[in-house]
Design an enzyme around this catalytic site. Structure first.
Site, PDB file in Angstrom:
ATOM      1  CG  ASP A 229      -2.175  -3.697  -0.491  1.00 36.51           C
ATOM      2  OD1 ASP A 229      -2.767  -3.683   0.600  1.00 36.51           O
ATOM      3  OD2 ASP A 229      -1.909  -2.673  -1.134  1.00 36.51           O
TER       4      ASP A 229
ATOM      5  CB  CYS B 212      -0.907   0.013   1.219  1.00 37.74           C
ATOM      6  SG  CYS B 212      -1.868   1.530   1.385  1.00 37.74           S
TER       7      CYS B 212
END
Length: 134
Positions: free
Chosen positions: A56, A49
Site C-alpha cells: 500500500d 495490506c
C-alpha cells in the site's frame, strides 16, 4: 485459479515490530511565547495490506501544535520506515502513528492524515485527531 503463494519471497510483519525507540523529542524553545502549527509530509509512505500482502502506498501528513517538544525529522523518517513490511489497514496506520507520536511528544493538538493511492478504483483518506484536555 493457480496459487502463487509459494512464490512470495517476503514476509508480512505484525504491527508489534513498530517501536517508538528512535523518535527523538526536542525541546520547543518558544513554548512560553507562542503557539505554532507544524506540518510534516511523507509522500513515500508504504505498508502492506494485511489481507493480500500487496504493498500500500500513500502520503502521511502530520499537523501538530507542540507543547514542550517537537520531533526531530530524521528520527521521524526512521520511525515511519518501520511500517514498510507491516500488514495494517489504512485506518489502523493513521491511528497508530497518531497514538505513538502523541505518547512521545505530548502535543497540544495533532492530526495524522493518510492519503492512500487507489486500489481497485477506490482511494482512501484517513484522518485521526488528538486534542489535549485542560
Amino acid at each position: 485459479m493457480k496459487s502463487y503463494d509459494h512464490t512470495l519471497r517476503y514476509t508480512v510483519d505484525k504491527p508489534e515490530v513498530v517501536t517508538t525507540d528512535m523518535l527523538d523529542p526536542i525541546e520547543y524553545a518558544y513554548q512560553s511565547k507562542r503557539d505554532i502549527v507544524i506540518t510534516i509530509s511523507q509522500p513515500e509512505f508504504t505498508s502492506v495490506c494485511p489481507m493480500t500482502g500487496l504493498p500500500d502506498f500513500g502520503t502521511i501528513n502530520i499537523r501538530y501544535t507542540p507543547d514542550q517538544f517537537i520531533v526531530e525529522l530524521k528520527s521521524l523518517k526512521y520511525y515511519l520506515l518501520q511500517f514498510r513490511n507491516v500488514g495494517m489497514f489504512y485506518e489502523h496506520v493513521s491511528n497508530r502513528i497518531l497514538d505513538d507520536l502523541v505518547t512521545v511528544l505530548k502535543p497540544k493538538f495533532m492530526e495524522v492524515t493518510g492519503e492512500f493511492t487507489s486500489r481497485g478504483g477506490l482511494t482512501a483518506n484517513v484522518c485521526a485527531r488528538y486534542e489535549a484536555t485542560s
